[in-house]
Design a protein around this motif. Structure first.
Motif, short mmCIF file in Angstrom:
data_model
loop_
_atom_site.label_atom_id
_atom_site.label_comp_id
_atom_site.label_asym_id
_atom_site.label_seq_id
_atom_site.Cartn_x
_atom_site.Cartn_y
_atom_site.Cartn_z
N HIS A 156 -4.26 4.80 -7.42
CA HIS A 156 -4.54 4.16 -6.13
C HIS A 156 -5.86 4.72 -5.58
N GLN A 195 0.85 -1.19 0.00
CA GLN A 195 0.00 0.00 0.00
C GLN A 195 0.89 1.24 0.00
N ASP A 242 -9.38 3.84 -2.59
CA ASP A 242 -10.01 2.98 -1.60
C ASP A 242 -11.51 3.21 -1.62
N LEU A 243 -12.25 2.25 -1.07
CA LEU A 243 -13.71 2.30 -0.99
C LEU A 243 -14.12 2.12 0.46
N SER A 244 -15.16 2.84 0.88
CA SER A 244 -15.53 2.82 2.30
C SER A 244 -17.03 2.81 2.49
N ALA A 271 -7.97 0.93 7.86
CA ALA A 271 -9.37 0.67 7.50
C ALA A 271 -10.36 1.55 8.26
N ALA A 287 -15.58 6.90 -1.84
CA ALA A 287 -14.40 6.48 -2.60
C ALA A 287 -13.37 7.59 -2.49
N ALA A 306 -13.03 1.33 5.62
CA ALA A 306 -12.55 1.23 4.24
C ALA A 306 -11.85 -0.12 4.04
N PRO A 307 -12.60 -1.16 3.71
CA PRO A 307 -11.99 -2.49 3.59
C PRO A 307 -11.27 -2.74 2.28
N VAL A 308 -11.46 -1.84 1.30
CA VAL A 308 -10.92 -2.07 -0.04
C VAL A 308 -9.87 -1.01 -0.36
N TYR A 309 -8.66 -1.47 -0.70
CA TYR A 309 -7.62 -0.60 -1.26
C TYR A 309 -7.19 -1.23 -2.58
N GLY A 310 -7.26 -0.45 -3.67
CA GLY A 310 -6.99 -1.03 -4.97
C GLY A 310 -6.12 -0.15 -5.84
#
Length: 254
Positions: free
Chosen positions: A153, A46, A155-157, A85, A200, A138-142
């Motif tokens: 980069h 990350q 993230d979604l929350s 998160a 996001a 925020a469990p998603v980092y992409g």
């Protein structure tokens, strides 16, 4: 001896043919790989970390689902990231409210007409300001490849919070007609509500990010035309923000 030599010659020819067939494929594979060489460096882990940092966001909000009033708010949000998160924040927003072009009223015994000032004083939704606290997960980092040139980069929350919502008092027909005739504004009423939403974040730099959130604010309003009790309102807002992280650099890993 002659048969053995002939067999060895055949095996040698087969091996040479196999090598000749494999050589173009290897060259072709290398050519395809070379097309992307130097485009995107390998990225692992990350790169943009939030844990232990404050996030200050300037926000702009627009209401989406109110048939009578459009809300245009601006505000500030200050958050602290407990982990990568989880985060907590406080936010305040205020702005302008304007009647929409679709503000019509349809009485039972007549056709629909454009809502006048007295009619608009009888419907909820004229918000003035919102102050609240929020928790986000925020469990998603992409990461996304952008035209094989850059890595984006994000993230979604998931968001949830409690709010103090201030709005114009909703009046009955007689009081609304009298107030509209006087040209005065209705009283300001505050009520406790809450919200849930999705967010996001797109990282631009180690200290800068764009944010997009959609929230549903739920709160109760006293509406005299509906009789006793509260009328529960759902006000959906979309929010665009620009965030600055403090300190500007990532915290060192433990």
């Amino acid at each position: 001896m002659t048969a053995r030599r002939a067999r060895s010659s055949v095996l040698a020819l087969v091996a040479l043919a196999a090598l000749a067939a494999a050589a173009p494929r290897a060259a072709l594979a290398q050519t395809k790989a070379d097309a992307f060489a130097g485009k995107i460096p390998p990225v692992s882990g990350q790169l943009y970390r939030k844990a232990g940092r404050f996030e200050l966001t300037a926000t702009g909000d627009l209401s989406l689902n109110d048939a009578f009033y459009s809300k245009y708010f601006g505000g500030l949000k200050l958050g602290y990231h407990l982990t990568e998160a989880w985060s907590v924040s406080a936010q305040g927003a205020l702005g302008a409210t304007a009647r929409t072009g679709s503000a019509v009223v349809c009485p039972k015994n007549s056709g629909c007409v454009d809502a006048n000032d007295a009619m608009l004083l009888q419907v909820p939704g004229k918000l003035r300001r919102i102050v609240g606290a929020e928790i986000a997960w925020a469990p998603v980092y992409g990461k996304l490849n952008v035209f094989a040139e850059k890595v984006a980069h994000f993230d979604l929350s998931i968001l949830a919070g409690a709010d103090l919502i201030s709005h114009d008092e909703v009046l009955g027909p007689t009081d609304a007609a009298a107030l509209a005739a006087s040209g005065k504004d209705p009283a300001l009423v505050s009520t406790v509500g809450g919200h849930v939403g999705l967010g996001a974040r797109l990282f631009l730099k180690e200290w800068l990010a764009l944010r997009l959130e959609v929230k549903d604010y739920v709160y109760g309003v006293e509406v005299p035309n509906n009789g006793a009790g509260k009328d529960w309102q759902n006000q959906i807002f979309t929010e665009l923000g620009l965030s600055v992280f403090l300190p500007f650099g990532n915290r060192p890993l433990p």
